[in-house]
Design an enzyme around this catalytic site. Structure first.
Site, PDB file in Angstrom:
ATOM      1  N   TYR A  93      35.960  12.096  51.035  1.00 24.44           N
ATOM      2  CA  TYR A  93      34.973  11.120  50.864  1.00 24.44           C
ATOM      3  C   TYR A  93      35.487   9.575  50.319  1.00 24.44           C
ATOM      4  CZ  TYR A  93      31.127  14.323  51.493  1.00 24.44           C
ATOM      5  OH  TYR A  93      30.377  15.255  51.905  1.00 24.44           O
ATOM      6  N   TYR A 469      23.947  12.166  54.599  1.00 19.41           N
ATOM      7  CA  TYR A 469      23.555  12.368  52.888  1.00 19.41           C
ATOM      8  C   TYR A 469      24.495  11.659  52.143  1.00 19.41           C
ATOM      9  CZ  TYR A 469      26.161  15.887  50.429  1.00 19.41           C
ATOM     10  OH  TYR A 469      27.102  16.481  49.492  1.00 19.41           O
ATOM     11  N   ARG A 470      25.550  11.431  52.545  1.00 22.64           N
ATOM     12  CA  ARG A 470      26.646  10.728  51.744  1.00 22.64           C
ATOM     13  C   ARG A 470      27.662  10.644  52.822  1.00 22.64           C
ATOM     14  NH1 ARG A 470      29.489  15.383  47.613  1.00 22.64           N
ATOM     15  NH2 ARG A 470      30.775  14.231  46.356  1.00 22.64           N
TER      16      ARG A 470
HETATM   17  C1  LIG Z   1      37.822  21.935  49.938  1.00 18.84           C
HETATM   18  C2  LIG Z   1      36.608  20.982  49.341  1.00 18.84           C
HETATM   19  C3  LIG Z   1      35.439  21.350  49.394  1.00 18.84           C
HETATM   20  C4  LIG Z   1      34.378  20.841  48.775  1.00 18.84           C
HETATM   21  N1  LIG Z   1      33.136  21.204  48.612  1.00 18.84           N
HETATM   22  C5  LIG Z   1      32.079  20.355  48.139  1.00 18.84           C
HETATM   23  C6  LIG Z   1      30.880  21.045  47.860  1.00 18.84           C
HETATM   24  O1  LIG Z   1      30.837  22.296  47.940  1.00 18.84           O
HETATM   25  N2  LIG Z   1      29.804  20.156  47.482  1.00 18.84           N
HETATM   26  C7  LIG Z   1      30.249  18.861  47.102  1.00 18.84           C
HETATM   27  O2  LIG Z   1      29.402  18.041  46.890  1.00 18.84           O
HETATM   28  N3  LIG Z   1      31.412  18.313  47.218  1.00 18.84           N
HETATM   29  C8  LIG Z   1      32.449  18.913  47.655  1.00 18.84           C
HETATM   30  N4  LIG Z   1      33.760  18.320  48.058  1.00 18.84           N
HETATM   31  C9  LIG Z   1      33.616  16.995  47.754  1.00 18.84           C
HETATM   32  C10 LIG Z   1      34.088  16.505  46.377  1.00 18.84           C
HETATM   33  O3  LIG Z   1      35.690  16.975  46.172  1.00 18.84           O
HETATM   34  C11 LIG Z   1      33.174  16.906  45.368  1.00 18.84           C
HETATM   35  O4  LIG Z   1      32.004  16.538  45.681  1.00 18.84           O
HETATM   36  C12 LIG Z   1      33.926  16.442  43.846  1.00 18.84           C
HETATM   37  O5  LIG Z   1      32.758  16.803  42.894  1.00 18.84           O
HETATM   38  C13 LIG Z   1      33.912  14.903  43.823  1.00 18.84           C
HETATM   39  O6  LIG Z   1      34.848  14.683  42.793  1.00 18.84           O
HETATM   40  P1  LIG Z   1      34.577  14.252  41.305  1.00 18.84           P
HETATM   41  O7  LIG Z   1      33.635  15.107  41.025  1.00 18.84           O
HETATM   42  O8  LIG Z   1      36.105  14.060  40.766  1.00 18.84           O
HETATM   43  O9  LIG Z   1      34.037  12.920  41.608  1.00 18.84           O
HETATM   44  P2  LIG Z   1      34.399  11.409  41.282  1.00 18.84           P
HETATM   45  O10 LIG Z   1      35.409  11.183  42.362  1.00 18.84           O
HETATM   46  O11 LIG Z   1      34.813  11.164  39.799  1.00 18.84           O
HETATM   47  O12 LIG Z   1      33.284  10.695  41.688  1.00 18.84           O
HETATM   48  C14 LIG Z   1      32.529  10.383  42.928  1.00 18.84           C
HETATM   49  C15 LIG Z   1      32.040   9.023  43.060  1.00 18.84           C
HETATM   50  O13 LIG Z   1      30.866   8.954  42.251  1.00 18.84           O
HETATM   51  C16 LIG Z   1      31.062   7.696  41.552  1.00 18.84           C
HETATM   52  N5  LIG Z   1      31.200   7.748  40.025  1.00 18.84           N
HETATM   53  C17 LIG Z   1      31.832   8.832  39.701  1.00 18.84           C
HETATM   54  N6  LIG Z   1      31.639   8.759  38.374  1.00 18.84           N
HETATM   55  C18 LIG Z   1      30.852   7.787  38.099  1.00 18.84           C
HETATM   56  C19 LIG Z   1      30.203   7.139  37.008  1.00 18.84           C
HETATM   57  N7  LIG Z   1      30.403   7.751  35.751  1.00 18.84           N
HETATM   58  N8  LIG Z   1      29.333   5.994  37.105  1.00 18.84           N
HETATM   59  C20 LIG Z   1      28.990   5.541  38.354  1.00 18.84           C
HETATM   60  N9  LIG Z   1      29.537   6.133  39.374  1.00 18.84           N
HETATM   61  C21 LIG Z   1      30.328   6.999  39.322  1.00 18.84           C
HETATM   62  C22 LIG Z   1      32.035   6.942  42.098  1.00 18.84           C
HETATM   63  O14 LIG Z   1      31.565   6.108  43.292  1.00 18.84           O
HETATM   64  C23 LIG Z   1      32.884   8.036  42.849  1.00 18.84           C
HETATM   65  O15 LIG Z   1      33.687   7.469  43.689  1.00 18.84           O
HETATM   66  C24 LIG Z   1      34.720  19.197  48.515  1.00 18.84           C
HETATM   67  C25 LIG Z   1      35.825  18.775  48.691  1.00 18.84           C
HETATM   68  C26 LIG Z   1      36.945  19.362  49.063  1.00 18.84           C
HETATM   69  C27 LIG Z   1      38.293  19.280  49.284  1.00 18.84           C
END
Ligand SMILES: Cc1cc2nc3c(=O)[nH]c(=O)nc-3n(C[C@H](O)[C@H](O)[C@H](O)COP(=O)(O)OP(=O)(O)OC[C@H]3O[C@@H](n4cnc5c(N)ncnc54)[C@H](O)[C@@H]3O)c2cc1C
Length: 513
Positions: A93, A469-470
């Site tokens: 994303y 949705y995203r």
């Molecule tokens: C193989 C694979 C499988 C995946 N499966 C899933 C899955 O099952 N479900 C799913 O949901 N996703 C999935 N993902 C996508 C993603 O990796 C996850 O959603 C992950 O939790 C997002 O990364 P993060 O938790 O580090 O969030 P971040 O990258 O830290 O945050 C995501 C976004 O939220 C916003 N944000 C973050 N923190 C804050 C804050 N404190 N205040 C305001 N805005 C903020 C920002 O815009 C940021 O870019 C997958 C990815 C891969 C590679």
């Protein structure tokens, strides 16, 4: 004065140098990053765009709410935008990159305290940098029988990042935002808002009663740029006395109709209480083997090759993962209903004891009980080359709609030479149709094709009333447009009211000031 390669829009090198000095006074020079080497990890991007187009001007890593407040004061003073990330692993994303070039990445990983876990109420209060692994370790070490509901990258990502981007996990608490309760948000003017019951001095019910009094605000801090969320309340699921994961396989792509129509009533009535995954063979197999083992061509993989892979790996065209959660008696009763329903429609039902040593079943079962696994990253070996972008339209939980979306997605992916690596995740009455558009990012022509393919998927699905949705940081404007001008205008007006200088994450979800 340093020689900056990227500056925040409209900010001179001289003023940026002055601002960096002020940021250093707040977080310490060792937590201010501007060199190309230091910024590499903030620019790794799997989506089919040039990382240079969204290169950051720098990154800051505060350790406290007060530091976030002070940073925003400096941002307002100089007109410098910051893009918050919690653990910054929004793979597919846009990872940790911003929607526009020249923002400062506000890396909240150092704010990683588990502030409270109430074992009786099943609640937690966490900071942005807390990972699912960290919270899991805390629960295990303290012998607290509560489960988490992480997304597939589980251990390395954060409840905060996943929840504020409205991601999903796989237990009955899988719709993570639905199971959040209370936020602390630093607003652009550095005010601190506590949502729900949290605004009251000495509030006793911040993590137990979501709605508070007056307008419910938490939603406007998800997928948005109205504030920086610094604390998140979560509801955690009590470990059930019994958990029964299972898989059901159907042989043909067109079986999606009967599959969804079988699941829907079971899901709505909560007989199956968790988000059901319906994984296509190319997802199920794609995480286990490589494409070149079955096909070397540059066009999309032909049906015969998929059939061979299905038979080698003992998979269906569709592979459904779900679980029962409750007492043994309760699960036994529901199992009769569930097994009967799937068998009556031609599904091959397999239980845990039949799936010993099946690694895919094991990783799915782990996710459905909120445990940590990184097995799904195997998908990146399917095509190789590190390119991935999620196309994530929502469908109604109706078989006819599942079939229609599948057919259109396959046609468009086929036109551009890509494979239908997909799964449906049945929420309650909806399905997230998650398509992993995998491509070789080392190949510029293929990268360009992936971008065009994504664009066409988005256009064609939107035209038919299927919204995403995203989405990823390169497509936020376009997806925002699909939800209509009034929604866009209201988003913008809220932004201008709350953040008149536009310093928090311009471009997030297509919102600017
Ligand atoms: C193989 C694979 C499988 C995946 N499966 C899933 C899955 O099952 N479900 C799913 O949901 N996703 C999935 N993902 C996508 C993603 O990796 C996850 O959603 C992950 O939790 C997002 O990364 P993060 O938790 O580090 O969030 P971040 O990258 O830290 O945050 C995501 C976004 O939220 C916003 N944000 C973050 N923190 C804050 C804050 N404190 N205040 C305001 N805005 C903020 C920002 O815009 C940021 O870019 C997958 C990815 C891969 C590679």
């Amino acid at each position: 004065m340093p020689d900056f390669t990227v500056l925040p829009k409209g900010v001179s090198a001289e003023l940026f140098t002055q601002a960096l000095k002020e940021y250093s006074d707040i977080v310490g020079a060792e937590n201010v990053f501007t060199s190309a080497d230091d910024l590499v990890s903030y620019q790794k991007i799997m989506i089919p765009v040039d990382a240079a187009d969204r290169a950051p001007a720098g990154a800051l890593a505060p350790a406290s709410v007060e530091e976030v407040q002070d940073i925003l004061r400096v941002c307002n003073k100089y007109g410098i935008p910051v893009w918050p990330v919690s653990t910054g692993k929004n793979f597919g994303y846009g990872s940790a990159t911003a929607a526009t070039k020249g923002q400062i990445i506000l890396d909240l990983r150092r704010m990683n305290k588990i502030l409270e876990v109430d074992a009786e109420l099943g609640t937690a209060l966490v900071e942005p940098g807390v990972t699912y692994q960290q919270l899991k370790n805390y629960l295990v070490e303290n012998k607290i029988p509560l489960w988490l509901s992480p997304p597939a990258p589980s251990s390395i990502v954060s409840p905060m990042g996943n929840t504020v981007d409205r991601g999903v996990g796989y237990t009955p608490y899988g719709e993570n935002f639905m199971f959040s309760c209370g936020m602390e948000v630093v607003m652009a003017n550095s005010d601190i808002l506590r949502t729900g019951m949290g605004g009251m001095p000495n509030s006793k019910s911040w993590q137990v009663f979501k709605w508070g009094y007056g307008p419910y605000l938490d939603g406007i801090f998800t997928q948005s740029n109205y504030g920086i969320v610094t604390k998140l309340g979560m509801w955690l699921m009590p470990e059930p006395p019994a958990f029964k994961p299972f898989v059901v396989r159907y042989p043909n792509d067109d079986d999606i109709t009967i599959i969804v129509d079988t699941i829907r009533p079971l899901r709505i009535a909560q007989i199956i209480p968790n988000a059901v995954v319906i994984a296509h063979a190319l997802w199920e197999g794609g995480a286990q083997v490589t494409r070149s083992q079955y096909y070397e061509g540059n066009d999309s993989i032909p049906d015969e090759a998929v059939e061979k892979m299905k038979s080698d790996l003992g998979m269906g065209a569709w592979n459904i993962y779900a679980g029962l959660y409750g007492t043994p008696e309760h699960n036994d009763l529901n199992w009769k209903i569930v097994k009967g329903a799937f068998e009556a429609t031609g599904g091959l039902v397999q239980e845990e004891h039949e799936m010993q040593d099946n690694e895919t079943f094991e990783y799915r079962a782990k996710l459905m009980r909120g445990e940590m696994t990184l097995s799904e990253f195997g998908l990146y070996n399917w095509r190789g080359g590190g390119g991935s972008v999620w196309f994530a339209p929502v469908a109604q939980a109706k078989g006819s709609e599942g079939l229609e979306q599948m057919a259109i997605a396959k046609r468009i992916l086929g036109k551009y030479g890509f494979d239908y690596v997909s799964e449906y995740i049945v929420g309650w009455r909806d399905m997230h149709h998650i398509i992993d558009l995998l491509f070789d990012k080392t190949n510029p022509e293929e990268t360009r094709r992936a971008d065009e393919c994504f664009d066409e998927l988005l256009s064609e699905f939107s035209k038919r009333g299927w919204g995403s949705y995203r989405t990823n940081t390169a497509y936020m404007d376009k997806v925002a447009d699909t939800f209509g001008p009034v929604k866009k205008d209201i988003n913008q007006r809220i932004k201008r009211a709350l953040d008149p200088n536009g310093i928090i994450a311009p471009g997030k979800s297509g919102i600017y000031n």
